[in-house]
Design a protein around this motif. Sequence first.
Motif, short mmCIF file in Angstrom:
data_model
loop_
_atom_site.label_atom_id
_atom_site.label_comp_id
_atom_site.label_asym_id
_atom_site.label_seq_id
_atom_site.Cartn_x
_atom_site.Cartn_y
_atom_site.Cartn_z
N PRO A 237 0.75 -1.23 0.10
CA PRO A 237 0.05 0.00 -0.06
C PRO A 237 0.92 1.47 0.01
N TYR A 238 1.61 1.44 -0.94
CA TYR A 238 2.75 2.80 -0.94
C TYR A 238 2.14 3.36 -2.22
N ALA A 239 2.03 4.52 -2.03
CA ALA A 239 1.62 5.59 -3.31
C ALA A 239 2.07 5.50 -4.47
N SER A 240 3.51 4.85 -4.54
CA SER A 240 4.15 4.49 -5.97
C SER A 240 4.17 3.29 -6.44
N LEU A 241 3.22 2.40 -5.71
CA LEU A 241 3.00 1.05 -6.13
C LEU A 241 1.54 0.90 -6.58
N ASP A 242 1.18 -0.36 -7.17
CA ASP A 242 -0.26 -0.44 -7.48
C ASP A 242 -1.10 -0.46 -6.38
N VAL B 166 -4.69 9.13 4.89
CA VAL B 166 -5.19 7.78 5.30
C VAL B 166 -4.15 6.89 4.63
N LEU B 167 -3.66 7.04 3.30
CA LEU B 167 -3.00 6.07 2.77
C LEU B 167 -1.52 6.19 3.35
N SER B 168 -0.94 7.41 3.82
CA SER B 168 0.31 7.47 4.52
C SER B 168 0.22 6.72 5.86
N CYS B 169 -0.90 6.85 6.63
CA CYS B 169 -0.87 6.14 7.93
C CYS B 169 -1.08 4.39 7.74
N ILE B 170 -1.71 4.18 6.64
CA ILE B 170 -1.69 2.67 6.28
C ILE B 170 -0.22 2.23 5.76
N SER B 171 0.47 2.98 5.18
CA SER B 171 1.80 2.69 4.58
C SER B 171 2.79 2.67 5.97
N VAL B 172 2.53 3.49 6.77
CA VAL B 172 3.63 3.52 8.15
C VAL B 172 3.29 2.51 8.82
N ILE B 173 1.88 2.04 9.10
CA ILE B 173 1.46 0.95 9.92
C ILE B 173 2.05 -0.53 9.35
N PHE B 174 2.00 -0.70 7.92
CA PHE B 174 2.28 -1.70 7.16
C PHE B 174 3.78 -2.00 7.07
N THR B 175 4.41 -0.72 7.02
CA THR B 175 6.08 -0.96 7.18
C THR B 175 6.40 -1.16 8.69
N GLY B 176 5.79 -0.94 9.52
CA GLY B 176 6.27 -1.29 10.82
C GLY B 176 5.72 -2.44 11.13
N ILE B 177 4.67 -3.22 10.51
CA ILE B 177 4.12 -4.59 10.69
C ILE B 177 5.24 -5.63 10.04
N VAL B 178 5.65 -5.12 8.87
CA VAL B 178 6.49 -6.09 8.04
C VAL B 178 7.77 -6.18 8.87
N ILE B 179 8.29 -4.99 9.13
CA ILE B 179 9.61 -4.93 9.74
C ILE B 179 9.65 -5.70 11.08
N ALA B 180 8.46 -5.51 12.05
CA ALA B 180 8.35 -6.30 13.14
C ALA B 180 8.43 -7.88 12.95
N VAL C 284 11.37 1.18 3.35
CA VAL C 284 11.64 2.70 4.08
C VAL C 284 11.95 3.57 2.82
N TYR C 285 12.45 3.27 1.92
CA TYR C 285 12.63 4.08 0.66
C TYR C 285 11.23 4.12 0.02
N LEU C 286 10.29 3.40 -0.05
CA LEU C 286 8.98 3.70 -0.53
C LEU C 286 8.32 4.60 0.35
N LEU C 287 8.40 4.51 1.70
CA LEU C 287 7.81 5.40 2.68
C LEU C 287 8.00 6.83 2.34
N VAL C 288 9.42 7.11 2.56
CA VAL C 288 10.40 8.41 2.40
C VAL C 288 9.95 9.07 1.11
N PHE C 289 9.98 7.97 0.02
CA PHE C 289 9.69 8.65 -1.46
C PHE C 289 8.19 9.09 -1.49
N GLN C 290 7.19 8.38 -0.71
CA GLN C 290 5.61 8.91 -0.52
C GLN C 290 5.71 10.32 0.03
N PHE C 291 6.30 10.18 1.27
CA PHE C 291 6.31 11.32 2.10
C PHE C 291 6.90 12.88 1.24
#
Length: 192
Positions: A122-127, A149-163, A180-187
């Motif tokens: 769920p990152y803005a630069s992906l499908d 909303v999408l940024s919140c979903i992306s942050v939560i998703f990144t945290g869950i995958v890394i955890a 992390v790159y996709l998350l930073v790229f999105q912001f």
Amino acid sequence: MIRFDWHGICCIVDFSFFVFAACVGLQCGSLWFCLLLSACFLHELGHLLAMLLFHQKIRSVAVRGVGIVITPVPAYDAYWKDIVIWLAGPAANFVAGLGAFLLGENAYAILHLGLCIFNLFPYASLDGGAVFKSMLLARGMMPQTVFFVLSCISVIFTGIVIAFLTLYRVWNPSLCVMLVYLLVFQFVRGFD
């Protein structure tokens, strides 16, 4: 970054693509880079076929570290068309992956299926992010709210995958760096 217009289509080749290509080439060899590039082309062909089906025009073609990105001109009158177009790329990889499994090409099949799953993140630069964006816009949300909303979903998703990777002691720094790159790229870029 190299940027030019070709028949009204904005074409971009980002430096991150060359960095990614060099890393894959050094780590896996040129054959795997060519296989990955062919899987990306097939993915984008899925998007193009869906765009042709709906007579949609191409807004931009970008070659970045995350792959090749073809962005259609949004069809604000029918969000479901956008969703079908965004899902057509992962669907092409899914079908190619199943076909490769049936032919006994397991490594190439895993590459396609991995690309399919990765693009649904769920990152803005992906499908996956584009599908979420279209679904939220279709529900009448304002673009700023959709981005939040999408940024919140992306942050939560990144945290869950890394955890999850940490919990199960899966050492995959490439995936963590990419997320992390996709998350930073999105912001940094926001929505196009």
